[in-house]
Scaffold this motif. Sequence first.
Motif, short mmCIF file in Angstrom:
data_model
loop_
_atom_site.label_atom_id
_atom_site.label_comp_id
_atom_site.label_asym_id
_atom_site.label_seq_id
_atom_site.Cartn_x
_atom_site.Cartn_y
_atom_site.Cartn_z
N SER A 1 -12.16 -1.96 -3.80
CA SER A 1 -11.79 -0.58 -3.45
C SER A 1 -11.91 -0.42 -1.94
O SER A 1 -12.72 -1.07 -1.29
CB SER A 1 -12.67 0.42 -4.18
OG SER A 1 -14.01 0.26 -3.79
N TYR A 2 -11.12 0.46 -1.38
CA TYR A 2 -11.13 0.69 0.05
C TYR A 2 -10.70 2.12 0.33
O TYR A 2 -10.10 2.78 -0.52
CB TYR A 2 -10.20 -0.29 0.79
CG TYR A 2 -8.75 -0.11 0.43
CD1 TYR A 2 -7.92 0.67 1.24
CD2 TYR A 2 -8.20 -0.69 -0.71
CE1 TYR A 2 -6.60 0.85 0.90
CE2 TYR A 2 -6.89 -0.51 -1.05
CZ TYR A 2 -6.09 0.26 -0.23
OH TYR A 2 -4.78 0.46 -0.57
N LYS A 3 -11.04 2.61 1.51
CA LYS A 3 -10.67 3.96 1.92
C LYS A 3 -9.88 3.87 3.22
O LYS A 3 -10.26 3.14 4.12
CB LYS A 3 -11.91 4.81 2.16
CG LYS A 3 -12.69 5.11 0.91
CD LYS A 3 -13.86 6.00 1.23
CE LYS A 3 -14.69 6.24 -0.01
NZ LYS A 3 -15.87 7.07 0.28
N GLY B 1 -0.36 0.02 0.78
CA GLY B 1 0.43 0.97 1.55
C GLY B 1 1.10 0.37 2.78
O GLY B 1 2.08 0.91 3.26
N SER B 2 0.57 -0.72 3.29
CA SER B 2 1.20 -1.38 4.43
C SER B 2 0.74 -2.83 4.51
O SER B 2 -0.33 -3.18 4.00
CB SER B 2 0.89 -0.67 5.75
OG SER B 2 -0.42 -0.96 6.18
N LYS B 3 1.55 -3.64 5.16
CA LYS B 3 1.19 -5.06 5.28
C LYS B 3 0.00 -5.24 6.23
O LYS B 3 -0.77 -6.18 6.08
CB LYS B 3 2.38 -5.88 5.73
CG LYS B 3 3.00 -5.49 7.02
CD LYS B 3 4.25 -6.28 7.30
CE LYS B 3 4.96 -5.75 8.52
NZ LYS B 3 6.21 -6.46 8.76
N TYR B 4 -0.15 -4.32 7.18
CA TYR B 4 -1.28 -4.41 8.12
C TYR B 4 -2.60 -4.11 7.41
O TYR B 4 -3.60 -4.78 7.66
CB TYR B 4 -1.06 -3.46 9.29
CG TYR B 4 0.23 -3.74 10.00
CD1 TYR B 4 0.40 -4.89 10.77
CD2 TYR B 4 1.31 -2.87 9.88
CE1 TYR B 4 1.60 -5.16 11.39
CE2 TYR B 4 2.52 -3.14 10.51
CZ TYR B 4 2.66 -4.29 11.27
OH TYR B 4 3.84 -4.56 11.88
N ALA B 5 -2.59 -3.12 6.54
CA ALA B 5 -3.79 -2.82 5.76
C ALA B 5 -4.12 -3.99 4.83
O ALA B 5 -5.28 -4.34 4.66
CB ALA B 5 -3.59 -1.54 4.95
N LEU B 6 -3.10 -4.59 4.24
CA LEU B 6 -3.29 -5.73 3.36
C LEU B 6 -3.99 -6.87 4.08
O LEU B 6 -4.96 -7.45 3.57
CB LEU B 6 -1.95 -6.20 2.80
CG LEU B 6 -1.94 -7.50 2.01
CD1 LEU B 6 -2.81 -7.38 0.76
CD2 LEU B 6 -0.52 -7.88 1.63
#
Length: 64
Positions: free
Chosen positions: A60-62, A14-19
């Motif tokens: 998996s992540y939340k 969903g975003s490069k920061y989350a990645l």
Amino acid sequence: MLYPPIDELVKITGSKYALVTIAAQRARSLLENNKLMLEKPVSHSYVGKALEELYHGKISYKRK
């Protein structure tokens, strides 16, 4: 060409920061216990292996 493709990984997270956050946490986990979820990773680095696991759906992540 980079593997796994960064564009596909950003779509998954969903975003490069989350990645970056997810990959860094998993890379640290691999460094500590070395329990890889893939049989034959392409990458040799911990971050590369973490990105491959994410790309293949092994992580998996939340979102909070």
